[in-house]
Design an enzyme around this catalytic site. Structure first.
Site, mmCIF file in Angstrom:
data_model
loop_
_atom_site.group_PDB
_atom_site.id
_atom_site.type_symbol
_atom_site.label_atom_id
_atom_site.label_comp_id
_atom_site.label_asym_id
_atom_site.label_seq_id
_atom_site.Cartn_x
_atom_site.Cartn_y
_atom_site.Cartn_z
ATOM 1 N N GLY A 21 0.819 -1.218 0.000
ATOM 2 C CA GLY A 21 0.000 0.000 0.000
ATOM 3 C C GLY A 21 0.844 1.255 0.000
ATOM 4 N NE ARG A 24 -5.417 6.125 -0.394
ATOM 5 C CZ ARG A 24 -6.194 5.253 -1.034
ATOM 6 N NH1 ARG A 24 -6.129 5.148 -2.342
ATOM 7 N NH2 ARG A 24 -7.046 4.505 -0.355
ATOM 8 C CE1 TYR A 164 -8.923 -0.116 9.918
ATOM 9 C CE2 TYR A 164 -9.109 0.784 12.138
ATOM 10 C CZ TYR A 164 -8.432 0.682 10.941
ATOM 11 O OH TYR A 164 -7.255 1.378 10.759
ATOM 12 C CB ALA A 166 -12.354 -7.822 15.069
ATOM 13 C CB ILE A 197 -2.896 9.260 10.360
ATOM 14 C CG1 ILE A 197 -2.264 8.530 11.577
ATOM 15 C CG2 ILE A 197 -1.825 9.905 9.478
ATOM 16 C CD1 ILE A 197 -1.456 9.362 12.531
HETATM 17 P P1 NDP Z 1 -5.236 5.055 2.834
HETATM 18 O O1 NDP Z 1 -6.673 4.711 2.625
HETATM 19 O O2 NDP Z 1 -4.791 6.439 2.586
HETATM 20 O O3 NDP Z 1 -4.327 4.069 1.965
HETATM 21 C C1 NDP Z 1 -4.581 2.713 1.980
HETATM 22 C C2 NDP Z 1 -3.481 2.013 1.230
HETATM 23 O O4 NDP Z 1 -3.731 0.611 1.334
HETATM 24 C C3 NDP Z 1 -3.453 2.374 -0.223
HETATM 25 O O5 NDP Z 1 -2.116 2.528 -0.625
HETATM 26 C C4 NDP Z 1 -4.074 1.173 -0.911
HETATM 27 O O6 NDP Z 1 -3.465 0.832 -2.132
HETATM 28 C C5 NDP Z 1 -3.703 0.060 0.049
HETATM 29 N N1 NDP Z 1 -4.596 -1.077 -0.055
HETATM 30 C C6 NDP Z 1 -5.909 -1.165 0.299
HETATM 31 N N2 NDP Z 1 -6.377 -2.390 0.029
HETATM 32 C C7 NDP Z 1 -5.357 -3.084 -0.504
HETATM 33 C C8 NDP Z 1 -5.207 -4.406 -0.970
HETATM 34 N N3 NDP Z 1 -6.225 -5.263 -0.977
HETATM 35 N N4 NDP Z 1 -3.994 -4.799 -1.434
HETATM 36 C C9 NDP Z 1 -2.960 -3.937 -1.446
HETATM 37 N N5 NDP Z 1 -3.031 -2.672 -1.045
HETATM 38 C C10 NDP Z 1 -4.219 -2.257 -0.565
HETATM 39 O O7 NDP Z 1 -4.930 4.574 4.312
HETATM 40 P P2 NDP Z 1 -3.951 5.093 5.456
HETATM 41 O O8 NDP Z 1 -2.675 5.547 4.884
HETATM 42 O O9 NDP Z 1 -4.720 5.965 6.345
HETATM 43 O O10 NDP Z 1 -3.755 3.729 6.256
HETATM 44 C C11 NDP Z 1 -2.640 2.896 6.093
HETATM 45 C C12 NDP Z 1 -2.656 1.865 7.214
HETATM 46 O O11 NDP Z 1 -2.693 2.527 8.471
HETATM 47 C C13 NDP Z 1 -3.894 0.960 7.185
HETATM 48 O O12 NDP Z 1 -3.519 -0.339 7.593
HETATM 49 C C14 NDP Z 1 -4.796 1.604 8.222
HETATM 50 O O13 NDP Z 1 -5.708 0.678 8.768
HETATM 51 C C15 NDP Z 1 -3.777 2.063 9.242
HETATM 52 N N6 NDP Z 1 -4.242 3.116 10.122
HETATM 53 C C16 NDP Z 1 -4.670 4.321 9.621
HETATM 54 C C17 NDP Z 1 -5.108 5.298 10.477
HETATM 55 C C18 NDP Z 1 -5.582 6.616 10.007
HETATM 56 O O14 NDP Z 1 -6.134 7.376 10.832
HETATM 57 N N7 NDP Z 1 -5.405 6.984 8.752
HETATM 58 C C19 NDP Z 1 -5.155 5.067 11.939
HETATM 59 C C20 NDP Z 1 -4.665 3.777 12.350
HETATM 60 C C21 NDP Z 1 -4.245 2.849 11.462
HETATM 61 P P3 NDP Z 1 -3.977 1.256 -3.603
HETATM 62 O O15 NDP Z 1 -3.972 2.758 -3.650
HETATM 63 O O16 NDP Z 1 -2.988 0.632 -4.517
HETATM 64 O O17 NDP Z 1 -5.359 0.680 -3.745
#
Ligand code: NDP
Length: 259
Positions: A21, A24, A164, A166, A197
């Site tokens: 991922g 972004r 989420y 869980a 974030i």
């Molecule tokens: P974003 O929604 O901004 O980005 C999500 C990323 O995950 C994208 O790069 C997307 O890739 C990728 N992704 C989603 N599904 C898949 C998949 N099936 N296979 C591969 N890549 C995938 O999320 P955040 O940057 O906010 O979050 C990143 C991590 O941090 C996550 O695990 C989230 O749960 C965790 N998190 C975020 C928080 C927040 O407040 N933002 C708080 C706590 C945890 P693509 O663009 O290629 O689809």
């Protein structure tokens, strides 16, 4: 300790990282930070946004490639790791960042939605650990696995995110289990639990003033964080600075869990 020696502890020159991922948000910030500290980076994900991250890393003078990988498909995960090893000759660091969320009252959450979130956040993360762990064990050089969990892996909430929660709770104890199991191979496994974030994932919250204020004010620092504020912990867990640390979960949460 001198400043130079202190900086050396974080030096990732010659190491190869794979980030899931990387298009972004937190994943992109992690890719850039790892490259800034000297690592070459395999950027994985689904969307075309991942290529922009690769281009940015290449402009920094580091090597980087994009490998398409939907983490909900374990075959994609195996292929991403195999490509990393083939193209770079090694894999030292895995950052499991890919994640997805759902907001549905628990009493109405459909089976399909439960499966979709778990397939990415927990099942996908496990099989990515398996693929990378296997390669690290075979290479006999040890390694680092950094799992992006969440404050929601520790606390509950009333906002309809039970699935989420869980999935993220599972990451915490999976991290500890893998840390114990793979310590004998020199593979250190740690997790990061971000607070809220500012990313695509939380955009809809920021656009809902009442919910935004409620969640923002649960952080002692009274604000959401930035992806770059999480990336420092990724570098720490990837580097020699954390070489006696495994099975831990570090909250980067502006004090959300400090109350
Ligand atoms: P974003 O929604 O901004 O980005 C999500 C990323 O995950 C994208 O790069 C997307 O890739 C990728 N992704 C989603 N599904 C898949 C998949 N099936 N296979 C591969 N890549 C995938 O999320 P955040 O940057 O906010 O979050 C990143 C991590 O941090 C996550 O695990 C989230 O749960 C965790 N998190 C975020 C928080 C927040 O407040 N933002 C708080 C706590 C945890 P693509 O663009 O290629 O689809």
């Amino acid at each position: 300790m001198t400043k130079a020696r202190c900086n050396d502890m974080f030096d990732l020159s010659g190491r190869v990282a794979l980030v899931t991922g990387g298009s972004r948000g937190i994943g992109k910030a992690a890719c850039i930070a790892l490259a800034q500290y000297g690592a070459d980076v395999v950027v994985t994900g689904i969307s075309s946004g991942n290529q922009a991250t690769v281009d940015e890393i290449n402009r920094m003078g580091r090597k980087s490639i994009f490998v398409r990988c939907d983490v909900s498909n374990p075959e994609d995960s195996k292929n991403a790791v195999a490509t990393a090893v083939k193209e770079f000759g090694r894999l030292d660091i895995l950052v499991n960042n890919a994640g997805t969320a759902t907001v549905e009252p628990a009493e109405d959450t459909p089976v399909e939605e439960y499966d979709r979130v778990m397939a990415v956040n927990l099942r996908g993360l496990f099989f990515m650990c398996q693929a990378a762990g296997k390669a690290m064990i075979e290479a006999k050089r040890g390694g680092r696995i950094i799992n992006i969990g969440s404050i929601f892996g520790r606390v509950g909430s009333e906002i309809g995110a039970s699935v989420y929660h869980a999935s993220k709770g599972g990451i915490v104890v999976l991290t500890r289990a893998l840390a114990c199991e793979w310590a004998k191979y020199g593979i250190l496994v740690n997790a990061i639990g971000p607070g809220f974030i500012k990313t695509e994932m939380t955009k809809s919250i920021e656009e809902a003033p009442e919910l935004y204020r409620l969640l923002r004010d649960r952080h002692a620092l009274k604000r959401f964080g930035t992806p770059e504020e999480v990336a420092g912990a990724v570098v720490y867990f990837a580097s020699d600075a954390s070489r006696f640390v495994t099975g831990q979960n570090l909250y980067i949460d502006g004090g959300f869990t400090a109350w």
